[in-house]
Motif scaffolding. Structure first.
Motif, PDB file in Angstrom:
ATOM      1  N   SER A 160       0.844  -1.190   0.000  1.00 25.84           N
ATOM      2  CA  SER A 160       0.000   0.000   0.000  1.00 25.84           C
ATOM      3  C   SER A 160       0.879   1.239   0.000  1.00 25.84           C
ATOM      4  O   SER A 160       2.066   1.182   0.331  1.00 25.84           O
ATOM      5  N   GLY A 161       0.294   2.364  -0.375  1.00 28.74           N
ATOM      6  CA  GLY A 161       1.058   3.607  -0.433  1.00 28.74           C
ATOM      7  C   GLY A 161       2.092   3.557  -1.546  1.00 28.74           C
ATOM      8  O   GLY A 161       1.940   2.848  -2.542  1.00 28.74           O
ATOM      9  N   ALA A 162       3.183   4.306  -1.365  1.00 29.02           N
ATOM     10  CA  ALA A 162       4.208   4.421  -2.404  1.00 29.02           C
ATOM     11  C   ALA A 162       5.360   3.440  -2.219  1.00 29.02           C
ATOM     12  O   ALA A 162       6.288   3.419  -3.036  1.00 29.02           O
ATOM     13  N   LYS A 163       5.319   2.639  -1.165  1.00 26.79           N
ATOM     14  CA  LYS A 163       6.419   1.732  -0.870  1.00 26.79           C
ATOM     15  C   LYS A 163       6.619   0.730  -2.001  1.00 26.79           C
ATOM     16  O   LYS A 163       5.692   0.039  -2.410  1.00 26.79           O
ATOM     17  N   GLY A 164       7.863   0.664  -2.516  1.00 24.99           N
ATOM     18  CA  GLY A 164       8.202  -0.311  -3.546  1.00 24.99           C
ATOM     19  C   GLY A 164       7.878   0.106  -4.962  1.00 24.99           C
ATOM     20  O   GLY A 164       8.170  -0.624  -5.909  1.00 24.99           O
ATOM     21  N   ILE A 165       7.275   1.289  -5.146  1.00 30.38           N
ATOM     22  CA  ILE A 165       6.916   1.760  -6.488  1.00 30.38           C
ATOM     23  C   ILE A 165       8.098   2.497  -7.116  1.00 30.38           C
ATOM     24  O   ILE A 165       8.754   3.312  -6.469  1.00 30.38           O
ATOM     25  N   SER A 166       8.374   2.188  -8.382  1.00 33.86           N
ATOM     26  CA  SER A 166       9.455   2.856  -9.111  1.00 33.86           C
ATOM     27  C   SER A 166       8.934   3.337 -10.456  1.00 33.86           C
ATOM     28  O   SER A 166       8.146   2.647 -11.113  1.00 33.86           O
ATOM     29  N   TYR A 167       9.398   4.513 -10.868  1.00 32.49           N
ATOM     30  CA  TYR A 167       9.012   5.095 -12.150  1.00 32.49           C
ATOM     31  C   TYR A 167      10.174   4.986 -13.129  1.00 32.49           C
ATOM     32  O   TYR A 167      11.311   5.346 -12.808  1.00 32.49           O
ATOM     33  N   ILE A 168       9.898   4.463 -14.299  1.00 37.32           N
ATOM     34  CA  ILE A 168      10.932   4.253 -15.322  1.00 37.32           C
ATOM     35  C   ILE A 168      10.563   5.116 -16.524  1.00 37.32           C
ATOM     36  O   ILE A 168       9.587   4.847 -17.227  1.00 37.32           O
ATOM     37  N   GLU A 169      11.349   6.138 -16.729  1.00 36.43           N
ATOM     38  CA  GLU A 169      11.006   7.148 -17.747  1.00 36.43           C
ATOM     39  C   GLU A 169      11.541   6.813 -19.132  1.00 36.43           C
ATOM     40  O   GLU A 169      10.959   7.189 -20.142  1.00 36.43           O
ATOM     41  N   ASN A 170      12.676   6.096 -19.183  1.00 36.16           N
ATOM     42  CA  ASN A 170      13.319   5.848 -20.474  1.00 36.16           C
ATOM     43  C   ASN A 170      14.251   4.642 -20.380  1.00 36.16           C
ATOM     44  O   ASN A 170      14.418   4.046 -19.313  1.00 36.16           O
ATOM     45  N   GLU A 171      14.877   4.289 -21.493  1.00 35.49           N
ATOM     46  CA  GLU A 171      15.769   3.133 -21.560  1.00 35.49           C
ATOM     47  C   GLU A 171      16.959   3.285 -20.615  1.00 35.49           C
ATOM     48  O   GLU A 171      17.443   2.304 -20.040  1.00 35.49           O
ATOM     49  N   GLU A 172      17.405   4.493 -20.431  1.00 36.65           N
ATOM     50  CA  GLU A 172      18.553   4.755 -19.559  1.00 36.65           C
ATOM     51  C   GLU A 172      18.248   4.347 -18.112  1.00 36.65           C
ATOM     52  O   GLU A 172      19.121   3.817 -17.412  1.00 36.65           O
ATOM     53  N   ASP A 173      16.999   4.572 -17.668  1.00 37.78           N
ATOM     54  CA  ASP A 173      16.612   4.217 -16.296  1.00 37.78           C
ATOM     55  C   ASP A 173      16.698   2.714 -16.047  1.00 37.78           C
ATOM     56  O   ASP A 173      16.988   2.270 -14.933  1.00 37.78           O
ATOM     57  N   ILE A 174      16.433   1.919 -17.097  1.00 37.44           N
ATOM     58  CA  ILE A 174      16.409   0.462 -16.945  1.00 37.44           C
ATOM     59  C   ILE A 174      17.790  -0.095 -16.610  1.00 37.44           C
ATOM     60  O   ILE A 174      17.925  -1.079 -15.876  1.00 37.44           O
ATOM     61  N   LYS A 175      18.829   0.574 -17.090  1.00 37.48           N
ATOM     62  CA  LYS A 175      20.197   0.092 -16.854  1.00 37.48           C
ATOM     63  C   LYS A 175      20.521   0.013 -15.361  1.00 37.48           C
ATOM     64  O   LYS A 175      21.285  -0.851 -14.934  1.00 37.48           O
ATOM     65  N   ASP A 176      19.964   0.925 -14.595  1.00 38.64           N
ATOM     66  CA  ASP A 176      20.247   0.980 -13.159  1.00 38.64           C
ATOM     67  C   ASP A 176      19.115   0.396 -12.312  1.00 38.64           C
ATOM     68  O   ASP A 176      19.078   0.596 -11.101  1.00 38.64           O
ATOM     69  N   PHE A 177      18.215  -0.350 -12.967  1.00 39.47           N
ATOM     70  CA  PHE A 177      17.035  -0.837 -12.248  1.00 39.47           C
ATOM     71  C   PHE A 177      16.891  -2.339 -12.422  1.00 39.47           C
ATOM     72  O   PHE A 177      16.850  -2.853 -13.545  1.00 39.47           O
ATOM     73  N   ASN A 178      16.829  -3.053 -11.314  1.00 41.66           N
ATOM     74  CA  ASN A 178      16.665  -4.506 -11.331  1.00 41.66           C
ATOM     75  C   ASN A 178      15.206  -4.848 -11.037  1.00 41.66           C
ATOM     76  O   ASN A 178      14.735  -4.643  -9.921  1.00 41.66           O
ATOM     77  N   ILE A 179      14.473  -5.353 -12.015  1.00 43.81           N
ATOM     78  CA  ILE A 179      13.055  -5.644 -11.863  1.00 43.81           C
ATOM     79  C   ILE A 179      12.852  -7.065 -11.350  1.00 43.81           C
ATOM     80  O   ILE A 179      13.267  -8.034 -11.974  1.00 43.81           O
TER      81      ILE A 179
END
Length: 277
Positions: A160-179
């Motif tokens: 619930s709330g914003a905990k654990g939510i991530s926003y991915i704006e572009n391909e560059e963001d994915i490089k530093d994000f482990n889904i």
């Protein structure tokens, strides 16, 4: 009649209890705490002027604690109100194990429907299956093929709330994000993602008994999370959209449905369901 009050030190419980106290005499309430130490009992009496405080632990002791409360007030009907989801899940386990409700009175959906509403991924797929407007679901295969448009959002399946939510704006963001596809899922990110409106419903077998709505003004954190300021809206469109979902779910009890308006196709889209008061 008695009203069982659980999770009494949560902010939402405090609001619920103060509203109920305007309509029922003090002797109606059974206040419960996880810790029935002298301090815990004094705390409940100081905050709520509680005349009766019982132990109800949110662990393997829950069933026995609840049975003791049932026996103690065996000549009374005891109303259970679903304030916290974790406690409601324990109540479902209690009902499943003992095979009857004893002297408890409640209005809840069946367990399968309750579980579906809590799992944001399954709910998103349910909406697509039943043609209920919702953000576009992005599967792992779709993600790997990059067969989607940015921006997207990663959400935990439960939470619930914003905990654990991530926003991915572009391909560059994915490089530093482990889904973590085991515990999270991906959706398109709708425009105006802060402009959330919610419908609050009391239902019985898919029919709405009572409704009111609000529009979110401010959240914490400001990027999106728990509502800290809102205004009553009672939108006809929100009520109409909510009734469609409730009918499909055959819902009984209380629930809150959050929507975002998507100006691209002029539709309110389901964001999530909170299956509690």
């Amino acid at each position: 009649m008695k009203i069982l009050l659980s999770d009494i030190y949560l902010r939402k419980s405090f609001d619920v209890i103060n509203i109920l106290k305007q309509h029922y005499p003090p002797t109606t309430f059974i206040y419960t705490t996880k810790d029935l130490s002298l301090f815990g009992e004094i705390k409940a009496k100081l905050i709520y002027e509680a005349s009766e405080v019982k132990i109800l632990r949110n662990d393997f002791n829950f069933k026995n604690d609840l049975q003791k409360i049932s026996s103690l007030y065996q000549d009374e009907n005891i109303v259970f109100i679903p304030i916290e989801e974790s406690t409601t899940l324990l109540f479902f386990e209690f009902l499943n194990e003992i095979g009857s409700a004893h002297n408890f009175k409640f209005t809840l959906p069946d367990f399968k429907t309750f579980s579906l509403s809590r799992n944001k991924k399954k709910l998103n797929l349910f909406c697509e299956q039943h043609q209920i407007p919702s953000p576009y679901f992005i599967s792992k295969q779709t993600f790997d093929l990059r067969a989607f448009s940015f921006p997207i959002i990663s959400k935990p399946k439960h939470g619930s709330g914003a905990k654990g939510i991530s926003y991915i704006e572009n391909e560059e963001d994915i490089k530093d994000f482990n889904i973590d596809f085991n515990n999270s899922f991906l959706q398109e990110r709708l425009p105006n993602s802060k402009d959330i409106e919610a419908g609050f419903f009391l239902c019985n077998k898919g029919e709405v008994i009572s409704f009111y709505g609000h529009k979110r003004i401010r959240t914490w954190p400001s990027t999106g999370g728990v509502s800290v300021f809102s205004k009553c809206s009672n939108s006809i469109e929100i009520e109409k959209s909510g009734k469609l979902i409730i009918k499909k779910l055959d819902w009984s009890g209380l629930l809150m449905i959050e929507f975002l308006y998507d100006k691209r196709d002029d539709k309110y889209k389901l964001i999530e369901i909170n299956p509690r008061l």
